[in-house]
Design a protein around this motif. Sequence first.
Motif, PDB file in Angstrom:
ATOM      1  N   LEU A 119      -0.840   9.432   2.293  1.00  0.00           N
ATOM      2  CA  LEU A 119      -1.447   8.047   1.902  1.00  0.00           C
ATOM      3  C   LEU A 119      -0.523   7.284   0.895  1.00  0.00           C
ATOM      4  CD1 LEU A 119      -3.868  10.480   1.629  1.00  0.00           C
ATOM      5  CD2 LEU A 119      -5.224   8.437   2.012  1.00  0.00           C
ATOM      6  N   ASP A 120      -0.448   5.877   1.148  1.00  0.00           N
ATOM      7  CA  ASP A 120       0.289   4.998   0.079  1.00  0.00           C
ATOM      8  C   ASP A 120      -0.355   4.103  -0.659  1.00  0.00           C
ATOM      9  OD1 ASP A 120       0.962   2.033   1.281  1.00  0.00           O
ATOM     10  OD2 ASP A 120       0.084   3.470   2.734  1.00  0.00           O
ATOM     11  N   TYR A 121      -0.049   3.814  -1.812  1.00  0.00           N
ATOM     12  CA  TYR A 121      -0.572   2.728  -2.542  1.00  0.00           C
ATOM     13  C   TYR A 121       0.521   1.812  -2.722  1.00  0.00           C
ATOM     14  CZ  TYR A 121      -2.370   0.394  -6.967  1.00  0.00           C
ATOM     15  OH  TYR A 121      -2.643  -0.564  -7.903  1.00  0.00           O
ATOM     16  N   LEU A 122       0.157   0.341  -2.473  1.00  0.00           N
ATOM     17  CA  LEU A 122       1.360  -0.588  -2.694  1.00  0.00           C
ATOM     18  C   LEU A 122       0.752  -1.838  -3.425  1.00  0.00           C
ATOM     19  CD1 LEU A 122       3.712  -1.864   0.059  1.00  0.00           C
ATOM     20  CD2 LEU A 122       2.629  -3.569  -1.793  1.00  0.00           C
ATOM     21  N   ALA A 123       1.213  -2.102  -4.519  1.00  0.00           N
ATOM     22  CA  ALA A 123       0.159  -3.307  -5.654  1.00  0.00           C
ATOM     23  C   ALA A 123       1.526  -4.155  -5.716  1.00  0.00           C
ATOM     24  CB  ALA A 123       0.053  -2.605  -6.877  1.00  0.00           C
ATOM     25  N   THR A 124       1.094  -5.500  -5.705  1.00  0.00           N
ATOM     26  CA  THR A 124       1.841  -6.559  -5.739  1.00  0.00           C
ATOM     27  C   THR A 124       1.244  -7.822  -6.227  1.00  0.00           C
ATOM     28  OG1 THR A 124       3.243  -7.997  -4.522  1.00  0.00           O
ATOM     29  CG2 THR A 124       1.363  -7.422  -3.135  1.00  0.00           C
ATOM     30  N   GLY A 125       2.094  -8.815  -6.764  1.00  0.00           N
ATOM     31  CA  GLY A 125       1.551  -9.871  -7.336  1.00  0.00           C
ATOM     32  C   GLY A 125       0.879 -10.843  -6.407  1.00  0.00           C
ATOM     33  N   ARG A 126       1.809 -11.464  -5.392  1.00  0.00           N
ATOM     34  CA  ARG A 126       1.422 -12.378  -4.343  1.00  0.00           C
ATOM     35  C   ARG A 126       1.946 -11.637  -2.974  1.00  0.00           C
ATOM     36  NH1 ARG A 126       4.879 -16.118  -1.987  1.00  0.00           N
ATOM     37  NH2 ARG A 126       6.435 -15.824  -3.390  1.00  0.00           N
ATOM     38  N   LEU A 127       1.056 -11.497  -2.214  1.00  0.00           N
ATOM     39  CA  LEU A 127       1.302 -10.812  -1.015  1.00  0.00           C
ATOM     40  C   LEU A 127       2.248 -11.510  -0.241  1.00  0.00           C
ATOM     41  CD1 LEU A 127      -0.015  -8.236   0.413  1.00  0.00           C
ATOM     42  CD2 LEU A 127      -1.704  -9.813   1.427  1.00  0.00           C
ATOM     43  N   GLU A 128       3.043 -10.717   0.123  1.00  0.00           N
ATOM     44  CA  GLU A 128       4.379 -11.314   1.249  1.00  0.00           C
ATOM     45  C   GLU A 128       4.113 -10.394   2.450  1.00  0.00           C
ATOM     46  OE1 GLU A 128       7.968 -12.343  -0.172  1.00  0.00           O
ATOM     47  OE2 GLU A 128       7.210 -12.460  -2.320  1.00  0.00           O
ATOM     48  N   ASN A 129       3.609 -10.961   3.534  1.00  0.00           N
ATOM     49  CA  ASN A 129       3.418  -9.926   4.759  1.00  0.00           C
ATOM     50  C   ASN A 129       4.679  -9.359   5.243  1.00  0.00           C
ATOM     51  OD1 ASN A 129       0.585 -10.216   4.737  1.00  0.00           O
ATOM     52  ND2 ASN A 129       0.464 -11.691   6.101  1.00  0.00           N
ATOM     53  N   GLU A 130       5.799  -9.942   5.163  1.00  0.00           N
ATOM     54  CA  GLU A 130       7.032  -9.568   5.922  1.00  0.00           C
ATOM     55  C   GLU A 130       7.519  -8.581   5.205  1.00  0.00           C
ATOM     56  OE1 GLU A 130       9.893 -12.588   6.484  1.00  0.00           O
ATOM     57  OE2 GLU A 130       8.717 -13.650   7.958  1.00  0.00           O
ATOM     58  N   VAL A 131       7.292  -8.403   3.863  1.00  0.00           N
ATOM     59  CA  VAL A 131       7.956  -7.453   2.867  1.00  0.00           C
ATOM     60  C   VAL A 131       6.941  -6.297   3.091  1.00  0.00           C
ATOM     61  CG1 VAL A 131       8.068  -6.739   0.545  1.00  0.00           C
ATOM     62  CG2 VAL A 131       9.033  -9.158   1.398  1.00  0.00           C
ATOM     63  N   ILE A 132       5.597  -6.695   2.937  1.00  0.00           N
ATOM     64  CA  ILE A 132       4.696  -5.352   3.165  1.00  0.00           C
ATOM     65  C   ILE A 132       5.110  -4.726   4.348  1.00  0.00           C
ATOM     66  CG2 ILE A 132       2.219  -4.856   3.081  1.00  0.00           C
ATOM     67  CD1 ILE A 132       3.284  -5.857   0.436  1.00  0.00           C
ATOM     68  N   GLU A 133       5.088  -5.424   5.467  1.00  0.00           N
ATOM     69  CA  GLU A 133       5.272  -4.847   6.822  1.00  0.00           C
ATOM     70  C   GLU A 133       6.582  -3.868   6.792  1.00  0.00           C
ATOM     71  OE1 GLU A 133       6.142  -5.966  11.442  1.00  0.00           O
ATOM     72  OE2 GLU A 133       5.118  -7.356  10.181  1.00  0.00           O
ATOM     73  N   LYS A 134       7.760  -4.277   6.044  1.00  0.00           N
ATOM     74  CA  LYS A 134       8.891  -3.732   6.059  1.00  0.00           C
ATOM     75  C   LYS A 134       8.739  -2.412   5.302  1.00  0.00           C
ATOM     76  CE  LYS A 134      12.207  -7.569   6.650  1.00  0.00           C
ATOM     77  NZ  LYS A 134      12.949  -8.545   5.959  1.00  0.00           N
ATOM     78  N   VAL A 135       8.249  -2.386   4.397  1.00  0.00           N
ATOM     79  CA  VAL A 135       7.700  -1.232   3.570  1.00  0.00           C
ATOM     80  C   VAL A 135       7.029  -0.110   4.283  1.00  0.00           C
ATOM     81  CG1 VAL A 135       6.422  -0.338   1.547  1.00  0.00           C
ATOM     82  CG2 VAL A 135       7.884  -2.519   1.220  1.00  0.00           C
ATOM     83  N   VAL A 136       5.970  -0.743   4.996  1.00  0.00           N
ATOM     84  CA  VAL A 136       5.028   0.134   5.499  1.00  0.00           C
ATOM     85  C   VAL A 136       5.945   0.631   6.848  1.00  0.00           C
ATOM     86  CG1 VAL A 136       2.743   0.516   7.017  1.00  0.00           C
ATOM     87  CG2 VAL A 136       2.852  -0.725   4.856  1.00  0.00           C
ATOM     88  N   GLN A 137       6.558   0.090   7.547  1.00  0.00           N
ATOM     89  CA  GLN A 137       7.557   0.355   8.552  1.00  0.00           C
ATOM     90  C   GLN A 137       8.258   1.445   8.255  1.00  0.00           C
ATOM     91  OE1 GLN A 137       9.957  -2.448  10.568  1.00  0.00           O
ATOM     92  NE2 GLN A 137      10.742  -1.033  11.844  1.00  0.00           N
ATOM     93  N   GLY A 138       8.697   1.590   7.066  1.00  0.00           N
ATOM     94  CA  GLY A 138       9.530   2.688   6.622  1.00  0.00           C
ATOM     95  C   GLY A 138       8.667   3.898   6.408  1.00  0.00           C
ATOM     96  N   LEU A 139       7.588   3.601   5.656  1.00  0.00           N
ATOM     97  CA  LEU A 139       6.576   4.732   5.440  1.00  0.00           C
ATOM     98  C   LEU A 139       6.528   5.477   6.841  1.00  0.00           C
ATOM     99  CD1 LEU A 139       4.157   3.030   3.132  1.00  0.00           C
ATOM    100  CD2 LEU A 139       5.615   5.221   2.438  1.00  0.00           C
ATOM    101  N   ALA A 140       5.881   4.612   7.867  1.00  0.00           N
ATOM    102  CA  ALA A 140       5.519   5.029   9.019  1.00  0.00           C
ATOM    103  C   ALA A 140       6.654   5.587   9.888  1.00  0.00           C
ATOM    104  CB  ALA A 140       5.027   3.811  10.044  1.00  0.00           C
ATOM    105  N   GLU A 141       7.668   5.360   9.771  1.00  0.00           N
ATOM    106  CA  GLU A 141       8.868   6.087  10.598  1.00  0.00           C
ATOM    107  C   GLU A 141       9.228   7.256   9.855  1.00  0.00           C
ATOM    108  OE1 GLU A 141      11.938   3.236  10.369  1.00  0.00           O
ATOM    109  OE2 GLU A 141      11.083   1.832  12.066  1.00  0.00           O
ATOM    110  N   ALA A 142       9.060   7.560   8.526  1.00  0.00           N
ATOM    111  CA  ALA A 142       9.409   8.806   8.032  1.00  0.00           C
ATOM    112  C   ALA A 142       8.259   9.587   8.117  1.00  0.00           C
ATOM    113  CB  ALA A 142       9.667   8.429   6.469  1.00  0.00           C
TER     114      ALA A 142
END
Length: 358
Positions: A119-142
């Motif tokens: 499980l992951d926890y990602l906290a941000t100030g202003r949501l940037e979908n492209e950035v979030i997707e890249k982070v989660v893509q790395g999580l999912a691949e690993a």
Amino acid sequence: MPAKESAPATPSAVKKSRKVTYADAGVNISEGDRAKERIKFLAQKTFSRNVLSDIGGFGGLFKLDGKYEQPVLVSSADGVGTKLKLAFQLGIHHTVGADLVNHCVNDIAVQGATPLFFLDYLATGRLENEVIEKVVQGLAEACKANGAALIGGETAQMPGFYADGEYDLAGFIVGVVEREKIITGKNIQNGDVLIGFPSTGLHTNGYSLARKLLFEVAGYEPGQYVPALKDKVGASLMKIHRSYLPVIRKLTAGGYTTGMAHITGGGITENLPRILPKGLAAQIELGSWPVLPLFEHLRELGEVDQDELMRTFNMGIGLIAVIPPEKYKRLKSLFDRAGEKFYQIGRIVKGERRVIYQ
């Protein structure tokens, strides 16, 4: 004559403004929903038949196989640290997700555990979908590569708490091991051999000092090629934290090891003693493995002494395994055939739970 007191303002006297929404406060629910849909798609690629829930529920459901006689759950939580600062600078976000997963996997695998879910926890100030997707893509691949299901997490919008363009990332992993196969280090004995497996770089520790030396002291730019590093600064620092799960599986399947240490924050100095029984110490032979150019250059830039280096960085060794001497030859043959590099870096000696450098 005393001044005339004004009547207190009433709600009807207050100037009316337009309706205020959550988005006006910096939290965009619609954008968050869109991000969650994409996260759901990426996470589902990691699911196994053991996952009984979908992304979006109040909790993730995971069915434990009945093949275990005395299953013990092993858990760990961690973050990526100030390596994230570099991700912000370079605009590289998919690798930090893999860093996080691999770090957590290693922490439980050294105790003999097989990863189950993450499980992951990602906290941000202003949501940037492209950035979030890249982070989660790395999580999912690993997660997929390590055989763990990404079954849930939290994406929090916290305007005013994090600067625009920045986020924090943490992860939680659960694995399982048969009770009789838990590896604690209790069977380590005097004379056992210490072998070290190479790291890819800093992994996820020591970045505060590394960034200070490279960017403040040396004045390098992230995209600058540095001959001493044989690489660009940013590329050298962003190399992914290695997963040692394939190596550990070979070590445990053959019953080769009596203890393993994941070398993270605190370096060899602080991590190796965590598995040593009372009355034993670890004698490490400096120079018995090749130190990566990055660590040598950091030492030169800051004139950092040896003790500080060894308790801050992994110095090129990300995993240490303790091997009984009678099993070493067979293990070496196994890894030589597999093309897996490792170095004999020392031995277990009598002493009090510390590392002795020679």
